[in-house]
Design a protein around this motif. Structure first.
Motif, PDB file in Angstrom:
ATOM      1  N   LEU A 257      46.444  52.385  32.526  1.00 56.57           N
ATOM      2  CA  LEU A 257      45.543  51.261  32.271  1.00 56.57           C
ATOM      3  C   LEU A 257      46.276  49.934  32.451  1.00 56.57           C
ATOM      4  CD1 LEU A 257      43.596  52.511  29.095  1.00 56.57           C
ATOM      5  CD2 LEU A 257      42.831  52.508  31.481  1.00 56.57           C
ATOM      6  N   ALA A 258      47.553  49.901  32.067  1.00 58.32           N
ATOM      7  CA  ALA A 258      48.335  48.678  32.216  1.00 58.32           C
ATOM      8  C   ALA A 258      48.536  48.333  33.690  1.00 58.32           C
ATOM      9  CB  ALA A 258      49.683  48.828  31.514  1.00 58.32           C
ATOM     10  N   LEU A 259      48.795  49.344  34.505  1.00 61.14           N
ATOM     11  CA  LEU A 259      48.960  49.100  35.943  1.00 61.14           C
ATOM     12  C   LEU A 259      47.689  48.519  36.551  1.00 61.14           C
ATOM     13  CD1 LEU A 259      50.956  52.256  37.129  1.00 61.14           C
ATOM     14  CD2 LEU A 259      51.718  49.871  37.255  1.00 61.14           C
ATOM     15  N   VAL A 260      46.560  49.087  36.193  1.00 61.31           N
ATOM     16  CA  VAL A 260      45.281  48.596  36.715  1.00 61.31           C
ATOM     17  C   VAL A 260      45.031  47.161  36.257  1.00 61.31           C
ATOM     18  CG1 VAL A 260      42.778  48.920  36.641  1.00 61.31           C
ATOM     19  CG2 VAL A 260      44.293  50.899  36.875  1.00 61.31           C
ATOM     20  N   ALA A 261      45.437  46.856  35.019  1.00 60.28           N
ATOM     21  CA  ALA A 261      45.193  45.518  34.467  1.00 60.28           C
ATOM     22  C   ALA A 261      46.261  44.514  34.872  1.00 60.28           C
ATOM     23  CB  ALA A 261      45.118  45.600  32.942  1.00 60.28           C
ATOM     24  N   GLY A 262      47.287  44.960  35.589  1.00 54.77           N
ATOM     25  CA  GLY A 262      48.351  44.054  36.004  1.00 54.77           C
ATOM     26  C   GLY A 262      49.334  43.729  34.915  1.00 54.77           C
ATOM     27  N   ARG A 263      49.497  44.650  33.945  1.00 51.48           N
ATOM     28  CA  ARG A 263      50.453  44.448  32.858  1.00 51.48           C
ATOM     29  C   ARG A 263      51.600  45.456  32.981  1.00 51.48           C
ATOM     30  NH1 ARG A 263      49.555  41.380  28.747  1.00 51.48           N
ATOM     31  NH2 ARG A 263      50.682  42.769  27.316  1.00 51.48           N
ATOM     32  N   ALA A 277      45.090  40.316  21.052  1.00 53.80           N
ATOM     33  CA  ALA A 277      44.787  39.493  19.881  1.00 53.80           C
ATOM     34  C   ALA A 277      45.158  38.037  20.112  1.00 53.80           C
ATOM     35  CB  ALA A 277      45.530  40.035  18.664  1.00 53.80           C
ATOM     36  N   ALA A 278      46.191  37.824  20.951  1.00 54.22           N
ATOM     37  CA  ALA A 278      46.621  36.456  21.267  1.00 54.22           C
ATOM     38  C   ALA A 278      45.801  35.827  22.382  1.00 54.22           C
ATOM     39  CB  ALA A 278      48.102  36.458  21.648  1.00 54.22           C
ATOM     40  N   GLY A 279      44.834  36.587  22.930  1.00 57.65           N
ATOM     41  CA  GLY A 279      43.934  36.031  23.923  1.00 57.65           C
ATOM     42  C   GLY A 279      44.183  36.440  25.350  1.00 57.65           C
ATOM     43  N   ASP A 280      45.129  37.354  25.607  1.00 60.58           N
ATOM     44  CA  ASP A 280      45.401  37.796  26.972  1.00 60.58           C
ATOM     45  C   ASP A 280      44.183  38.551  27.509  1.00 60.58           C
ATOM     46  OD1 ASP A 280      46.395  39.907  29.015  1.00 60.58           O
ATOM     47  OD2 ASP A 280      48.067  38.488  28.884  1.00 60.58           O
ATOM     48  N   VAL A 281      43.612  38.058  28.607  1.00 64.91           N
ATOM     49  CA  VAL A 281      42.373  38.619  29.139  1.00 64.91           C
ATOM     50  C   VAL A 281      42.583  40.034  29.667  1.00 64.91           C
ATOM     51  CG1 VAL A 281      40.586  38.356  30.900  1.00 64.91           C
ATOM     52  CG2 VAL A 281      41.467  36.341  29.707  1.00 64.91           C
ATOM     53  N   SER A 282      43.678  40.280  30.403  1.00 63.60           N
ATOM     54  CA  SER A 282      43.924  41.613  30.955  1.00 63.60           C
ATOM     55  C   SER A 282      44.168  42.630  29.849  1.00 63.60           C
ATOM     56  CB  SER A 282      45.106  41.573  31.926  1.00 63.60           C
ATOM     57  OG  SER A 282      46.277  41.117  31.273  1.00 63.60           O
ATOM     58  N   ALA A 283      44.825  42.207  28.771  1.00 66.15           N
ATOM     59  CA  ALA A 283      45.049  43.115  27.648  1.00 66.15           C
ATOM     60  C   ALA A 283      43.734  43.444  26.946  1.00 66.15           C
ATOM     61  CB  ALA A 283      46.043  42.500  26.661  1.00 66.15           C
ATOM     62  N   ARG A 284      42.831  42.480  26.898  1.00 66.06           N
ATOM     63  CA  ARG A 284      41.528  42.738  26.288  1.00 66.06           C
ATOM     64  C   ARG A 284      40.707  43.707  27.127  1.00 66.06           C
ATOM     65  NH1 ARG A 284      40.708  39.689  21.872  1.00 66.06           N
ATOM     66  NH2 ARG A 284      38.531  40.342  21.778  1.00 66.06           N
ATOM     67  N   VAL A 285      40.887  43.661  28.442  1.00 65.57           N
ATOM     68  CA  VAL A 285      40.222  44.636  29.318  1.00 65.57           C
ATOM     69  C   VAL A 285      40.737  46.035  29.011  1.00 65.57           C
ATOM     70  CG1 VAL A 285      39.985  45.405  31.706  1.00 65.57           C
ATOM     71  CG2 VAL A 285      39.747  42.975  31.149  1.00 65.57           C
ATOM     72  N   MET A 286      42.077  46.162  28.802  1.00 64.56           N
ATOM     73  CA  MET A 286      42.648  47.458  28.431  1.00 64.56           C
ATOM     74  C   MET A 286      42.061  47.946  27.113  1.00 64.56           C
ATOM     75  SD  MET A 286      46.732  47.117  29.284  1.00 64.56           S
ATOM     76  CE  MET A 286      47.012  48.720  28.510  1.00 64.56           C
ATOM     77  N   ALA A 287      41.974  47.050  26.133  1.00 64.34           N
ATOM     78  CA  ALA A 287      41.435  47.430  24.822  1.00 64.34           C
ATOM     79  C   ALA A 287      39.991  47.899  24.931  1.00 64.34           C
ATOM     80  CB  ALA A 287      41.549  46.263  23.852  1.00 64.34           C
ATOM     81  N   ALA A 288      39.226  47.232  25.768  1.00 62.75           N
ATOM     82  CA  ALA A 288      37.818  47.608  25.925  1.00 62.75           C
ATOM     83  C   ALA A 288      37.680  48.994  26.539  1.00 62.75           C
ATOM     84  CB  ALA A 288      37.102  46.568  26.794  1.00 62.75           C
ATOM     85  N   GLU A 289      38.538  49.322  27.512  1.00 55.82           N
ATOM     86  CA  GLU A 289      38.467  50.644  28.127  1.00 55.82           C
ATOM     87  C   GLU A 289      38.917  51.725  27.149  1.00 55.82           C
ATOM     88  OE1 GLU A 289      38.016  53.873  30.677  1.00 55.82           O
ATOM     89  OE2 GLU A 289      37.081  51.887  30.593  1.00 55.82           O
ATOM     90  N   ALA A 290      39.980  51.470  26.401  1.00 54.63           N
ATOM     91  CA  ALA A 290      40.423  52.437  25.397  1.00 54.63           C
ATOM     92  C   ALA A 290      39.344  52.651  24.346  1.00 54.63           C
ATOM     93  CB  ALA A 290      41.725  51.960  24.750  1.00 54.63           C
ATOM     94  N   ALA A 291      38.683  51.570  23.951  1.00 53.07           N
ATOM     95  CA  ALA A 291      37.607  51.673  22.959  1.00 53.07           C
ATOM     96  C   ALA A 291      36.442  52.490  23.496  1.00 53.07           C
ATOM     97  CB  ALA A 291      37.145  50.281  22.557  1.00 53.07           C
ATOM     98  N   ARG A 292      36.087  52.269  24.763  1.00 52.18           N
ATOM     99  CA  ARG A 292      34.982  53.035  25.362  1.00 52.18           C
ATOM    100  C   ARG A 292      35.280  54.528  25.310  1.00 52.18           C
ATOM    101  NH1 ARG A 292      33.508  55.633  29.873  1.00 52.18           N
ATOM    102  NH2 ARG A 292      35.622  55.435  30.717  1.00 52.18           N
ATOM    103  N   ARG A 293      36.509  54.903  25.627  1.00 50.54           N
ATOM    104  CA  ARG A 293      36.888  56.315  25.609  1.00 50.54           C
ATOM    105  C   ARG A 293      36.866  56.876  24.181  1.00 50.54           C
ATOM    106  NH1 ARG A 293      41.516  57.314  30.220  1.00 50.54           N
ATOM    107  NH2 ARG A 293      40.568  56.036  31.853  1.00 50.54           N
ATOM    108  N   LEU A 294      37.323  56.089  23.218  1.00 56.35           N
ATOM    109  CA  LEU A 294      37.279  56.540  21.825  1.00 56.35           C
ATOM    110  C   LEU A 294      35.840  56.751  21.361  1.00 56.35           C
ATOM    111  CD1 LEU A 294      40.026  54.356  20.073  1.00 56.35           C
ATOM    112  CD2 LEU A 294      39.952  56.855  20.163  1.00 56.35           C
ATOM    113  N   VAL A 295      34.957  55.856  21.751  1.00 59.84           N
ATOM    114  CA  VAL A 295      33.556  55.977  21.332  1.00 59.84           C
ATOM    115  C   VAL A 295      32.913  57.213  21.937  1.00 59.84           C
ATOM    116  CG1 VAL A 295      31.273  54.922  21.576  1.00 59.84           C
ATOM    117  CG2 VAL A 295      33.214  53.544  20.833  1.00 59.84           C
ATOM    118  N   LEU A 296      33.231  57.537  23.198  1.00 64.11           N
ATOM    119  CA  LEU A 296      32.675  58.741  23.811  1.00 64.11           C
ATOM    120  C   LEU A 296      33.177  60.000  23.103  1.00 64.11           C
ATOM    121  CD1 LEU A 296      32.786  57.813  27.610  1.00 64.11           C
ATOM    122  CD2 LEU A 296      30.786  57.910  26.099  1.00 64.11           C
TER     123      LEU A 296
END
Length: 378
Positions: A257-263, A277-296
Motif C-alpha cells: 500500500l505504501a508503494l502505491v501511495a508513494g510512501r 494524523a499530521a495531514g499527509d494525504v497519501s498516508a490518509r489514502v493508505m488508512a482508508a484502504e486498510a479501513a475498507r479491508r477491516l470493515v469487509l
C-alpha cells in the motif's frame, strides 16, 4: 423440626479455608474483620482457619491497619514466597515476560529480542530467571501468548518435534513447571472480557492488527476457538479484487500500500498512520484502504456470528484507523450496521490476557497444595 445439615469438619474447614484464600487473592491483605465481611464467616471460624493456614506457611502478617477504629488490627495476606506465575508474550520480534503473585500483582518484568526458533525456550527461560532472582520465589505455572494457530490441547499447529509440541516441552523442561500455550489474539479477547467491555457484553469479536490480522470470538462469555483452533484466521478470507490466498492486511500488505501511495515501504503501519494524523494525504489514502479491508472482514464475521460488537486492537485501534473504519462502515450501514469499539488495553492486550490466565492457574495450583493434607500429597 428440620435438622441442620451435617458433614465432616475437615470438609467444612477446607471450604472455609478456600473462601479465605480466594478473598486474600482477590482483595490483597485483610484484617480478620474484613475477612469476616468478605466471606460471611464468624470470627471464630476465621481465627481457626488462619491458624491452620499459618501452620502451612500459606499466609503471613502484612502490617497493621491503623485507619480503623478500636484496637490496631493486624492484616494478613498470602505468603509472597508461596510461588509465582509467569506470563509471556512472544510476538514476531520480541519477548515480554512478567512474574506475578496469586493476587495478580506484578513482581518483576523483563523484555528481550526473539531469537531463531531453536532458541525460543532458552531465551524465555533466561528472562524468567532474571525476573525470578529479584522476585525471590519459584515459578509454578506459565502462560505463553504466541501468534499462530494453537489447538485446544495447547500445541502449536506448525511446531516441530516428534510430539508436535517441541516448544512447550522444551520450555516446561527449562522452567520445571506446567506451561500453557495460547494464541495471542485469543488472550487479547479474554483480556477484553475481563475489562470494561466484558462488563457490558458477553459476546463480541476482536480484530487484532500487527504483523498480520487475526480475530477472536467471545460467545456467551466464553472463548470460541473452533475444533482445531483455527477460528479467527481471517487474514486469508477471500476479498475481491485480491487474489485467492492473498493476505488482507499485515506488514507485507502495508509495504504494498505504501508503494502505491508513494510512501516508504520500509516503514511500519503506525508510522504511516501518524503521518495521516499530521495531514499527509497519501498516508490518509493508505488508512482508508486498510479501513475498507477491516470493515469487509468485520462484515463477514457479523454475517456468520452476529457478535454485536467488533473490538479493534493493536494497530487497528490507532485513532486514525479507528476513525477511518467508522467512516468506511457508514457506507454499508443500510445493508449491514456494524458497531466498533477500541481495545481497552491497546498493544498490551495479549499480555494482559496471559496475566489473567496465569494468575488463575497459579491460584488453582497454590490452593490445591495448601488445602491438600500432607498425608495425601504424592
Amino acid at each position: 423440626m428440620t435438622r441442620p445439615l451435617a458433614g465432616p469438619q475437615t470438609l467444612l474447614r477446607t471450604m472455609n479455608a478456600r473462601a479465605i484464600l480466594e478473598a486474600l487473592a482477590r482483595r490483597g491483605a485483610l484484617t480478620r474483620g474484613e475477612l469476616m465481611k468478605e466471606t460471611g464467616l464468624s470470627r471464630t471460624a476465621v481465627t481457626q482457619v488462619l491458624r491452620m493456614l499459618e501452620s502451612r506457611d500459606a499466609v503471613a502478617s502484612a502490617g497493621v491497619d491503623r485507619a480503623t477504629r478500636g484496637p490496631v488490627a493486624t492484616r494478613v495476606g498470602l505468603n509472597p514466597r508461596l510461588g509465582l506465575a509467569a506470563a509471556i508474550h512472544v510476538d514476531h520480534h520480541d519477548i515480554h515476560v512478567v512474574l506475578l503473585d496469586a493476587t495478580g500483582a506484578i513482581r518483576a518484568e523483563e523484555h528481550g529480542p526473539l531469537p531463531l526458533v531453536d532458541g525460543r525456550a532458552e531465551a524465555i527461560a533466561g528472562l524468567i530467571e532474571r525476573c525470578r532472582s529479584s522476585a525471590g520465589a519459584p515459578v509454578l505455572v506459565a502462560t505463553v501468548a504466541v501468534p499462530g494457530i494453537v489447538r485446544g490441547d495447547g500445541e502449536i499447529r506448525d511446531d516441530q518435534g516428534p510430539d508436535g509440541g517441541a516448544f512447550r516441552t522444551a520450555l516446561a523442561e527449562r522452567l520445571g513447571c506446567p506451561v500453557r500455550i495460547e494464541n495471542d489474539v485469543n488472550l487479547a479477547a479474554l483480556a477484553e472480557l475481563s475489562g470494561p467491555i466484558g462488563t457490558e457484553r458477553q459476546a463480541f469479536a476482536l480484530l487484532l492488527l500487527d504483523d498480520g490480522l487475526g480475530a477472536a470470538y467471545i460467545v456467551d462469555g466464553a472463548l470460541h476457538r473452533g475444533v482445531t483452533g483455527m477460528a479467527g484466521e481471517v487474514n486469508y478470507l477471500p476479498q475481491p479484487p485480491l487474489p485467492i490466498g492473498a493476505p488482507v492486511l499485515g506488514h507485507t500488505v502495508t509495504a504494498d500500500l505504501a508503494l502505491v501511495a508513494g510512501r516508504d515501504p520500509a516503514l511500519p503501519l503506525p508510522v504511516h498512520l501518524d503521518a495521516a494524523a499530521a495531514g499527509d494525504v497519501s498516508a490518509r489514502v493508505m488508512a482508508a484502504e486498510a479501513a475498507r479491508r477491516l470493515v469487509l472482514i468485520a462484515g463477514s464475521i457479523t454475517l456468520v456470528l452476529d457478535p454485536g460488537l467488533i473490538v479493534l486492537a493493536g494497530d487497528a485501534a490507532h485513532p486514525v484507523l479507528f476513525e477511518a473504519v467508522a467512516a468506511a462502515a457508514e457506507e454499508f450501514a443500510d445493508q449491514l450496521p456494524l458497531s466498533f469499539a477500541r481495545s481497552a488495553f491497546g498493544a498490551e492486550a495479549p499480555l494482559v490476557g496471559a496475566v489473567h490466565e496465569a494468575a488463575d492457574a497459579l491460584r488453582a495450583t497454590l490452593f490445591t497444595r495448601i488445602l491438600t493434607p500432607e498425608s495425601s500429597r504424592t
